[in-house]
Design an enzyme around this catalytic site. Structure first.
Site, PDB file in Angstrom:
ATOM      1  N   ILE A 193      11.204   4.620 -35.057  1.00  0.00           N
ATOM      2  CA  ILE A 193      10.038   4.431 -35.921  1.00  0.00           C
ATOM      3  C   ILE A 193       9.054   5.584 -35.696  1.00  0.00           C
ATOM      4  O   ILE A 193       7.999   5.407 -35.067  1.00  0.00           O
ATOM      5  CB  ILE A 193       9.343   3.066 -35.668  1.00  0.00           C
ATOM      6  CG1 ILE A 193      10.358   1.917 -35.648  1.00  0.00           C
ATOM      7  CG2 ILE A 193       8.291   2.810 -36.749  1.00  0.00           C
ATOM      8  CD1 ILE A 193       9.758   0.568 -35.287  1.00  0.00           C
ATOM      9  N   PRO A 194       9.401   6.778 -36.193  1.00  0.00           N
ATOM     10  CA  PRO A 194       8.444   7.878 -36.075  1.00  0.00           C
ATOM     11  C   PRO A 194       7.172   7.523 -36.847  1.00  0.00           C
ATOM     12  O   PRO A 194       7.248   6.925 -37.926  1.00  0.00           O
ATOM     13  CB  PRO A 194       9.157   9.071 -36.716  1.00  0.00           C
ATOM     14  CG  PRO A 194      10.481   8.608 -37.165  1.00  0.00           C
ATOM     15  CD  PRO A 194      10.610   7.154 -36.903  1.00  0.00           C
ATOM     16  N   HIS A 195       6.014   7.851 -36.273  1.00  0.00           N
ATOM     17  CA  HIS A 195       4.765   7.485 -36.929  1.00  0.00           C
ATOM     18  C   HIS A 195       3.636   8.404 -36.505  1.00  0.00           C
ATOM     19  O   HIS A 195       3.748   9.127 -35.527  1.00  0.00           O
ATOM     20  CB  HIS A 195       4.408   6.019 -36.612  1.00  0.00           C
ATOM     21  CG  HIS A 195       4.277   5.753 -35.146  1.00  0.00           C
ATOM     22  ND1 HIS A 195       5.365   5.484 -34.345  1.00  0.00           N
ATOM     23  CD2 HIS A 195       3.204   5.728 -34.338  1.00  0.00           C
ATOM     24  CE1 HIS A 195       4.951   5.298 -33.098  1.00  0.00           C
ATOM     25  NE2 HIS A 195       3.645   5.444 -33.069  1.00  0.00           N
ATOM     26  N   GLY A 196       2.566   8.332 -37.274  1.00  0.00           N
ATOM     27  CA  GLY A 196       1.387   9.121 -36.954  1.00  0.00           C
ATOM     28  C   GLY A 196       0.262   8.802 -37.898  1.00  0.00           C
ATOM     29  O   GLY A 196       0.406   8.001 -38.824  1.00  0.00           O
TER      30      GLY A 196
END
Length: 153
Positions: free
Chosen positions: A65-68
């Site tokens: 779950i790449p996030h930013g």
């Protein structure tokens, strides 16, 4: 909050071409820009890359779950991709990652951002659900499965 509120069918990649972590982040960012043309791909890639530097968002069981957070955004947005072959995303369990759910939130949205991460994480803990996603042939099918699973109590 429902995932359908921030994940559109146009932002889903049914068969990712990426073979490396940087390629995954770029491909996911490109899909999000196609679904939301006001976004800037380079900024998205950079936000996701910076978060990965803190530690992999590969949560295991084939899921990442790449996030930013990104300045200038008015709402939480997501993209989802399936890597049929799977690849090394430096997941905590050391296994190949196949399912990528990228989230980008407005800079000042800690609560919404964390709720979305928790919801996605809970959804993808279900092995039958993960298997059904991997078997789904099209982006529309994948989106329908996510919406259906997310609607369950």
């Amino acid at each position: 909050m429902r995932i359908a509120e921030f994940l559109s069918p146009q932002a889903i990649i049914a068969d990712m071409q990426a073979r490396t972590k940087p390629e995954v982040l770029r491909e996911l960012s490109g899909a999000l820009v196609r679904a939301h043309p006001h976004l800037q791909e380079e900024k998205l890639v950079e936000v996701l890359r910076e978060r990965e530097k803190l530690g992999s968002t590969g949560i295991g069981e084939g899921v990442a779950i790449p996030h930013g957070k990104l300045a200038g955004m008015s709402q939480l947005l997501a993209t989802f991709g399936v890597s049929r072959e799977g690849l090394d995303f430096e997941a905590i369990d050391g296994k190949p990652t196949q399912l990528f759910f990228a989230l980008v939130a407005p800079e000042n949205s800690a609560g919404v951002h964390l709720k979305a991460l928790a919801r996605i994480s809970r959804l993808f803990k279900n092995p039958r659900f993960r298997a059904s996603i991997l078997e789904a042939p099209t982006a529309a099918d994948i989106h329908a499965l996510i919406v259906q699973e997310d609607a369950r109590p």
